[in-house]
Design a protein around this motif. Structure first.
Motif, PDB file in Angstrom:
ATOM      1  N   VAL A  85       0.656  -0.950  -0.351  1.00 43.34           N
ATOM      2  CA  VAL A  85      -0.182  -0.096   0.246  1.00 43.34           C
ATOM      3  C   VAL A  85       0.611   1.732  -0.020  1.00 43.34           C
ATOM      4  N   LEU A  86       1.372   1.186   1.067  1.00 46.22           N
ATOM      5  CA  LEU A  86       2.854   2.806   0.945  1.00 46.22           C
ATOM      6  C   LEU A  86       3.651   2.706  -0.394  1.00 46.22           C
ATOM      7  N   ILE A  87       4.094   1.597  -0.837  1.00 44.56           N
ATOM      8  CA  ILE A  87       4.885   1.704  -2.374  1.00 44.56           C
ATOM      9  C   ILE A  87       4.323   2.448  -3.473  1.00 44.56           C
ATOM     10  N   GLY A  88       2.560   1.468  -2.980  1.00 43.65           N
ATOM     11  CA  GLY A  88       1.823   2.240  -4.632  1.00 43.65           C
ATOM     12  C   GLY A  88       0.949   3.706  -3.850  1.00 43.65           C
ATOM     13  N   ARG A  89       1.193   4.179  -3.093  1.00 42.46           N
ATOM     14  CA  ARG A  89       0.774   5.922  -2.980  1.00 42.46           C
ATOM     15  C   ARG A  89       2.048   5.683  -3.454  1.00 42.46           C
ATOM     16  N   LEU A  90       3.639   5.517  -2.546  1.00 40.69           N
ATOM     17  CA  LEU A  90       4.873   6.646  -3.704  1.00 40.69           C
ATOM     18  C   LEU A  90       4.884   6.151  -4.572  1.00 40.69           C
ATOM     19  N   GLU A  91       4.408   5.389  -5.883  1.00 42.29           N
ATOM     20  CA  GLU A  91       4.307   5.115  -7.262  1.00 42.29           C
ATOM     21  C   GLU A  91       3.799   6.782  -7.477  1.00 42.29           C
ATOM     22  N   GLU A  92       2.512   6.725  -6.902  1.00 39.44           N
ATOM     23  CA  GLU A  92       1.518   8.139  -7.237  1.00 39.44           C
ATOM     24  C   GLU A  92       1.834   8.895  -7.080  1.00 39.44           C
TER      25      GLU A  92
END
Lengths: 405, 405
Positions: A240-247
């Motif tokens: 979840v964190l990495i997905g948000r950082l990608e965004e």
């Protein structure tokens, strides 16, 4: 006076390797001694003055008529990573030698001193330190350098002593001239020039860089007996964190680069819910404020996830390097030369580190790129065409001419 | 006739361990020999008939008056995982022994034969096979069993020979009765009973299970020099996929469990874009159709991602186990007993495997759970209160009474 091409030098140096079937030339290995001796001997054959400093950097110079103490300086490195390509570092040394020797052959003695530095080490692939060749030239080596050990337990000091003394058997001891300005030509190691169909990259700076280690602590449990709603799954939280950082990275946009390259899952068993995940974050941009913006948003996201899920998320920033900007006037001169010669060029920053960033601490610098096929580097697949290598050498030659004649 | 409590047996067996500071009792280790000898000796002291079969399973039995060939059978296992808790497996053996010996003391000889099986091995923590104790009882051992090796290179056959011959020095050789029906009582190893404040779980079946290995192939590249838009980042693709699988699992809903427990990133270096990610998927549900639904949606998602990003994603299904349903009449009897005794119970499935699923291939089975504190198992933190242990034993005792007297 003999002549030699850039490609010939690169081919010759690629044969000096410590590993059969691959190119590996770590600083102070026998292959490195042989390569640096070849460079020194080549310089002498081409009529240049040759000396080797205490670190093993070879200095190939031509004295100018103006009797100044400083020199127009070109340089790159002769060491490699493990299982490397042929071009990284070596190209800059080769292009410098060929450009200078051609200039002397065509125009005779320059007004200013010129030196080509074949730095002993840049990659940091043997000892836990990099840029030791250029750091020594600017007199900024780390205090503990001599005691650093390679993974065989050999100290930097022992390895250096053994290797450099061999060079000093046939090549003079000596020191580099004071650096008036420093220019490096290097393969891009990225896909931008190829993609944009440009022959030359004019590099305005080397990006600022931060690296973090993120630790997510959840709770390990049986994958069969723990209902989804009762889990504290560290890997899921990390995702979840990495997905948000990608965004966040996309919102900020290029040329910011954001990479999760390393990830460790514990206990890393298919039927156990992960109790801990540790992963790396690497972010780079010319503008430190952009990195700060990313970091602020990242920390806000982490605070929110910690509240939502009652999990522990730890952040450790273990690398924080400022950007180094090359000299605008030197870059403008490079741009002008490309235009005059009808060579296509692209103004860009460098996402990788180079000796230029060290030399930039004491002198104006310029940095030039030539295309890397498919952007591949630090690999046997690293490749730049002979034509592109020569175009780069020609731009460098004209540039040295304007500065030194 | 001596008496003993369930907690005393569990405490005693926990002292038989191969590792100081932790409980580790792998099949056929010296600690295992000592534990199984203790169980056999205890049975004899309590007046039961004791035999040990070729695999090392201890059979503690009481002959019934009806002279039938089969027996009401209770059982669980004596081996442990590495760094285990005290309760897993051992509880079922202890509860069986205490329940049967109390019944005989109170009511004398039963009508039917009763046997408690202390299975040699269930966990699969030493050799690459599990349930070997119960598989032998139902005469379904794998053909290559004897040649299987542990990580020291010792074969199953050698280890068995050495350990079981020690047991046969003091305990008779013998075989289990034919199994009329099989009942196991076990700690839940999950948080459901604690969470629902129930004393007993009545288990209607052991879930079907599939495991997959997913490989995402991207392209490794320099994290500094490769713009975000030109990347084929295998980890990023894996994250997108896992995120979508989480959503699919949520759409399908509990009691489906979906776990990514294992992940390997290559080359796993902070400044290199991942070229390959391999991760596990573990899904479980009582209804195989639900697993098929998840798998269909997963494959559709993978097809779409492969098209979108031109990356290779490989799927390997390496484990596919059907569900095993316990006997509804036996479960109904357990339910009735709990109601009569005012013991709170919860009808549920088991997400973990148990000897019951093997015995279920040849006989009607029943499976009972007692609560695990915080759902923790396979850990030194594994814990069930003495009160809960006794409640389970009391239900089991009444159940055996109804079946065998």
């Amino acid at each position: 006076m003999a002549t030699v091409s850039v490609s010939e030098i690169i081919e010759q140096v690629s044969r000096f390797t410590s590993m059969k079937e691959e190119i590996t030339r770590l600083v102070y290995e026998q292959s490195w001694v042989d390569a640096q001796r070849y460079i020194g001997t080549l310089g002498a054959k081409l009529g240049m003055n040759v000396a080797v400093d205490e670190m093993g950097t070879a200095i190939l110079s031509v004295r100018g008529s103006s009797e100044e103490k400083s020199a127009i300086t070109i340089g790159s490195h002769i060491d490699s990573v493990i299982n490397a390509g042929k071009y990284d570092g070596v190209y800059g040394v080769a292009a410098g030698i060929v450009a200078v020797s051609e200039l002397v052959r065509q125009y005779g003695q320059p007004r200013k001193n010129i030196q080509v530095l074949s730095f002993s080490e840049e990659e940091g692939s043997r000892f836990p330190m990099n840029f030791s060749g250029s750091r020594f030239v600017i007199n900024q080596v780390p205090e503990n350098m001599d005691e650093l050990k390679d993974n065989q337990g050999i100290t930097f000091s022992e390895a250096k002593q053994h290797a450099v003394s061999q060079l000093h058997e046939t090549l003079s001891k000596g020191q580099a001239y004071e650096v008036e300005n420093f220019t490096e030509i290097h393969i891009e190691q990225g896909p931008v020039l190829e993609n944009q169909k440009k022959q030359i990259g004019i590099v305005t700076g080397i990006v600022a860089q931060k690296r973090f280690s993120i630790t997510v602590n959840g709770q390990g449990n049986h994958a069969g007996t723990t209902p989804m709603s009762m889990r504290k799954d560290a890997l899921k939280q990390a995702m979840v964190l990495i997905g948000r950082l990608e965004e966040i990275a996309q919102e900020i946009g290029e040329p910011l680069v954001f990479t999760v390259g390393e990830m460790h899952v514990f206990p890393n068993v298919s039927n156990v819910i992960p109790s801990q995940v540790v992963f790396s974050i690497d972010i780079r941009h010319m503008d430190m404020n952009v990195l700060q913006l990313f970091e602020d948003r990242m920390l806000a996201q982490i605070r929110q996830q910690k509240q939502d899920r009652l999990m522990e998320i730890l952040v450790d920033c273990w690398l924080d390097e400022p950007a180094e900007k090359t000299n605008p006037e030197l870059s403008a001169l490079l741009d002008q030369i490309c235009k005059e010669k009808n060579i296509s060029s692209h103004v860009m920053s460098s996402g990788a580190g180079h000796d230029t960033q060290i030399m930039n601490l004491v002198a104006p610098t310029a940095l030039l790129f030539v295309p890397s096929r498919a952007g591949i580097s630090h690999s046997p697949l690293e490749y730049t065409s002979a034509e592109d290598l020569n175009t780069g050498k020609d731009v460098l030659k004209e540039f040295i001419y304007r500065l030194a004649y």
